[in-house]
Design a protein around this motif. Structure first.
Motif, PDB file in Angstrom:
ATOM      1  N   ASP A  31      42.067  41.678  50.393  1.00 56.76           N
ATOM      2  CA  ASP A  31      41.295  40.617  51.241  1.00 56.76           C
ATOM      3  C   ASP A  31      39.306  41.305  50.950  1.00 56.76           C
ATOM      4  O   ASP A  31      39.608  42.526  51.573  1.00 56.76           O
ATOM      5  CB  ASP A  31      41.590  40.112  52.404  1.00 56.76           C
ATOM      6  N   PRO A  32      38.753  40.642  51.114  1.00 57.09           N
ATOM      7  CA  PRO A  32      37.254  41.115  51.679  1.00 57.09           C
ATOM      8  C   PRO A  32      37.111  41.444  52.438  1.00 57.09           C
ATOM      9  O   PRO A  32      37.759  41.037  53.665  1.00 57.09           O
ATOM     10  CB  PRO A  32      36.127  39.962  50.565  1.00 57.09           C
ATOM     11  N   TYR A  61      32.477  44.017  44.935  1.00 61.73           N
ATOM     12  CA  TYR A  61      33.297  43.676  44.196  1.00 61.73           C
ATOM     13  C   TYR A  61      32.435  42.297  43.611  1.00 61.73           C
ATOM     14  O   TYR A  61      33.556  41.292  44.534  1.00 61.73           O
ATOM     15  CB  TYR A  61      34.295  43.784  43.646  1.00 61.73           C
ATOM     16  N   ARG A  65      31.552  40.325  46.837  1.00 62.38           N
ATOM     17  CA  ARG A  65      31.808  40.616  48.034  1.00 62.38           C
ATOM     18  C   ARG A  65      32.313  42.202  48.317  1.00 62.38           C
ATOM     19  O   ARG A  65      32.254  42.967  47.503  1.00 62.38           O
ATOM     20  CB  ARG A  65      33.919  39.717  48.111  1.00 62.38           C
ATOM     21  N   TYR A 111      34.998  44.483  49.296  1.00 60.83           N
ATOM     22  CA  TYR A 111      36.150  44.838  49.414  1.00 60.83           C
ATOM     23  C   TYR A 111      36.682  45.625  50.295  1.00 60.83           C
ATOM     24  O   TYR A 111      37.764  45.860  50.754  1.00 60.83           O
ATOM     25  CB  TYR A 111      36.773  44.894  48.547  1.00 60.83           C
TER      26      TYR A 111
END
Lengths: 486, 411
Positions: free
Chosen positions: B107-108, B129, B132, B134
């Motif tokens: 998840d970010p 990435y 966002r 990560y």
């Protein structure tokens, strides 16, 4: 059984229950005597042979691979969850997770402290000013009238709720948690709509429509979202292999080398193993016979994995032991035939002690009188070996030779850890001079495009067919051998 | 009578077996107390342990750091995520992000602006990435040039300079090899990147947002052909500086025994060099005299939140609000001296250990290693093309072959 039950795998529970019932029935009843003998083998056959084959076959018609692992719902969840972006210039809040009522079940409330020290309470309705809250040294609210502060451990137990929870602050924006001590305002930029089966990016306005044949959301211009899902692709994996241009030009070359590799390795380990066994089997007195035998078996006792790597550095062109000892300057792993010779030499060195062990055992079981009688009858040493020893040896050795061949046919390590399939022709980085089918297909399935299990399964089906064919032929042959000795 | 007794015995045994099977299962899942699991490679497991325990006791949970082999940790993580048995937090390299994201496995992370600003910019860029963040970075590494100061007292200004010194030493018989740069039979794009970029080549172009664009493949472009021609000139049929016989296994030994004056490597080799007692200094990898600046790849080690975590609130808290702690960064540095990603800690440790600062300087022109999944499809053919050219094959053909292999694979 309990883990299956806990995970709700009812099919698994059913299978285990049925198998258990069958075992109880067969072994507790007085009848079904043949079944008592057949059942364990049959169950193991089903579990370890048939199920994997069926599973491989069923995987081979899917696109199961990196980026296409789970179900569509998971992909959608993940697309939405990872699309939350922080609102520009929005405030950072210090967060305390609280509830109205008991900590474990009460309605979730985010108690927030803005950077200027103002306290808010945020629930599913929105943000309200919070009066009378006690603020701790880190800026977190430690107590507020009417709310129960949830301690970390209990908040964690409600993880699923908390990570989904957002205090609405405007159209599409909400305050979300980041851990349990901070919160930020953000909005979800990608939204899935079941009606059109598509994902809309609210930032760019682009619409990604679900393509159920590829298992991905694809936009009009061909762009796709990274998160995909597993779909059935029919025979696509099989046709992909058959129509692969590299496979078209190199498949038969690889197959020929593969058969040659297995055959020469088998012949090599047999010749060397038997030769050494015969030498040490001499009827004359030999000081330190056991010590020699131990030395010969050493390569077998060492981990093959490390030995392959060691041999690889010994065949190094400039720094390797082989070139230095021989005084040569051979580019061992750079020239196709030199590389093939090197791989074979290494493989024979690794494999011969096993053959030596088997041959020694078999030789000791052949009465020496037979050879002596032949010699008295006027046979030379070679003729005695050819006509007496070898045929008797073959009774024990033939099945082992077949097994050695089959093993070397798929001897992944021997190639992968030494030449990695190379050298590669300059116009083709996908099929090298020492590639076996197994290393070639491994490269296709895992070397260049992440893990492609669906494709790998289809490739294994092909290899399965080839090995089946070869096994059938060799079994016929060994059956013919047994015929002779009967 | 006899048969019946055997039957009864078998039945009892089977019942007992069934009972133990069930018992084993119930035991495993009967834990009420939450356990947060962190996966790390062997080098980091021990360092993380005390910090994980401290975090656990502060929040009333158990935290377990589990050691996973470094070669398989990424694949194991994805597989475990798929079957729902993965950890809550993963420690790993930033170039895994693309693959982990396409598998929905991480998840970010949301970091407040001020905390984000405490990190080195390049580290944050690498862990970002698709726009966002990560992972929360903690260490970064890149290639530099280590030289034997007895053999080569001055840091070379250019590749030509370095090759000239190395070749002279080789001709004088003082060293065996002019340059310690690993190539191997299948090439090594990571170590070749500074030379390749200085000669004008690039791997992937960047899109508007600073991420790599898989549609813009630099391999196969006229620039890449030119760059490969320069590699060929240094190769076995040219000046004999780059050699396929120098590989990851023997390159360090060459330098440690004083058999080569130059060693292009990362901070991971430093310990062994110091142990060998070679007098050394560190400088950036130089570029060609008339070329671009040499740009090594930067890789960032980071903490990731597993999306399949059942303790996500804690995992997020740990990653977003706890590991960005200078003390933890210092401890991780001490256990495994890779330059920390927190600017403050980096400055602090480079005062005590100037080598760290020199490695960071060497990464000034660096580019983050691409994290896009398409990397898989070019990495292998790209390396083989380099090896082929160094071995004397035609650059144009080698480059086009690699580009074609990429197109075949990515469809």
């Amino acid at each position: 059984m309990f883990p299956l039950y806990a995970a709700g795998q009812w099919l698994g529970v059913g299978v285990v229950a049925a198998a258990t019932a069958l075992i109880f029935y067969v072994y507790l009843s007085r009848r079904a005597i043949p079944a008592k003998y057949l059942l364990p083998g049959t169950l193991l056959l089903v579990a370890f042979q048939i199920v994997p084959v069926v599973y491989t076959l069923s995987t081979s018609v899917t696109n199961y691979s990196d980026g296409h692992r789970g179900a569509k719902e998971q992909a959608v969840d993940q697309i939405e969850a990872s699309s939350v972006v922080r609102t520009e210039d929005a405030a950072e809040y210090t967060l305390t997770v609280a509830a109205r009522g008991p900590a474990a079940t009460g309605e979730l409330v985010f108690l927030l402290t803005a950077p200027d020290g103002t306290a808010y309470a945020g629930d599913a309705e929105g943000l309200t000013r919070l009066e009378g809250a006690e603020v701790g040294p880190t800026g977190r609210i430690t107590e507020a009238p009417g709310y129960t502060v949830i301690p970390a451990g209990e908040a964690n137990a409600r993880s699923a709720e908390i990570t989904k929870f957002a205090v609405p602050t405007g159209t599409g924006t909400g305050i979300r948690s980041s851990g349990f001590s901070s919160a930020y305002e953000g909005r979800s930029t990608r939204v899935y709509d079941a009606a059109c089966d598509c994902v809309t990016d609210t930032e760019t306005g682009r619409v990604y429509t679900a393509d159920d044949e590829r298992g991905a959301f694809v936009a009009g211009n061909g762009d796709r979202l990274a998160q995909g899902w597993q779909v059935n692709v029919g025979v696509a994996n099989f046709t992909r292999f058959l129509t692969d241009p590299v496979t078209g030009t190199s498949f038969f070359g690889i197959l020929a080398w593969n058969i040659a590799f297995a055959a020469v390795s088998t012949a090599g380990v047999f010749a060397v193993g038997l030769g050494v066994a015969l030498t040490l089997h001499t009827p004359r007195r030999l000081a330190g016979r056991t010590a020699y035998r131990l030395l010969v078996v050493l390569p077998y006792a060492m981990p093959a994995f490390a030995m392959f790597l060691l041999w690889r550095s010994m065949f190094n062109t400039d720094f390797g032991l082989v070139n230095r000892l021989l005084g040569t300057d051979v580019d061992w792993f750079g020239e196709p035939w030199a590389a093939r010779a090197a791989v074979l030499a290494i493989n024979v060195w690794i494999g011969f002690p096993y053959m030596f062990l088997v041959a020694t055992g078999a030789l000791q079981s052949i009465p020496r009188e037979l050879v002596q009688a032949a010699r008295i009858d006027g046979a030379g040493a070679w003729q005695a070996f050819r006509s007496i020893t070898l045929p008797l040896l073959m009774v024990a050795m033939a099945p082992i030779l077949v097994a050695t061949f089959a093993y070397n046919f798929n001897n992944f390590n021997a190639v992968w850890l030494t030449t990695a399939g190379g050298p590669f022709p300059p116009d083709n980085p996908m099929a090298g001079a020492t590639d076996l089918l197994i290393t070639y297909t491994y490269r296709l399935a895992f070397g260049v495009g992440g893990a492609q299990y669906g494709y790998a399964a289809a490739l294994s089906v092909f290899i399965f067919l080839i090995v089946t064919l070869i096994s059938l032929v060799s079994l016929r042959r060994s059956a013919a051998l047994e015929e002779v000795h009967r | 009578m006899r048969i019946r007794r055997v039957g009864a015995l078998a039945g009892t045994a089977a019942l007992a077996l069934a009972a133990t099977a069930c018992g084993g299962g119930a035991e495993g899942s009967g834990q009420d107390e939450a356990t947060m699991v962190i996966w790390a490679d062997p080098e980091r497991t021990e360092v993380l342990q005390p910090f994980a325990e401290e975090f656990g006791s502060a929040n009333g949970i158990r935290v377990e750091v589990r050691e996973v082999a470094v070669d398989t940790i990424q694949a194991d993580f994805v597989t475990a995520h798929e079957s729902g048995t993965g950890p809550d937090v993963l420690v790993g390299a930033h170039d895994w992000i693309g693959n982990l994201v396409q598998n929905g496995a991480i998840d970010p992370v949301e970091l407040p602006e001020d905390r984000l600003a405490a990190f080195d910019e390049a580290a944050v860029e690498a862990a970002t990435y698709d726009g966002r963040l990560y992972g929360v970075p903690y260490a970064m590494e890149n290639l530099a040039l280590i030289r034997n100061t007895d053999l080569a007292p001055e840091a070379p200004e250019s590749i030509e300079d370095m090759v000239a010194t190395g070749t002279r030493l080789r001709e004088d018989g003082e060293v065996e090899e002019a340059l310690g740069l690993q190539v191997g039979q299948v090439g090594d794009p990571y170590h070749m990147q500074p030379f390749y970029t200085s000669a004008g080549g690039y791997l992937f172009g960047t899109d508007g947002e600073g991420g790599y664009d898989p549609a813009d493949l630099g391999v196969g472009s006229p620039e890449s052909v030119e760059a490969f021609e320069r590699l060929a000139d240094l190769g076995e049929e040219g000046q004999g500086v780059l050699k396929r016989s120098i590989d990851s296994e023997n390159v360090a030994g060459l330098f440690e025994r004083g058999e080569t004056p130059y060693f292009i490597t990362g901070p991971w080799s430093l310990g062994a060099v110091q142990e060998a007692g070679v007098p050394y200094d560190i400088s950036p990898v130089p570029g060609f005299e008339d070329g671009e600046e040499a740009s090594p790849f930067i890789t960032v080690q980071a903490f990731f939140v597993a999306s399949g975590s059942s303790n996500k609130v804690l995992a997020e808290e740990f990653v977003a609000n706890y590991v960005a702690d200078p003390e933890l960064a210092t401890a991780l540095y001490e256990a495994d001296p890779r330059p920390p990603a927190l600017t403050e800690v980096l400055e602090e440790v480079s005062q005590d250990d100037p080598d760290v600062g020199k490695f960071i300087d060497a990464g000034e022109n660096g580019q983050p290693m691409p994290a896009i999944p398409e990397m898989n499809a070019i990495w292998d053919p790209f390396g083989k093309a380099q090896a082929a050219v160094i071995g004397g094959e035609d650059p144009e053909q080698a480059v086009q072959t690699a580009a074609e292999a990429f197109r075949d694979e990515s469809g």
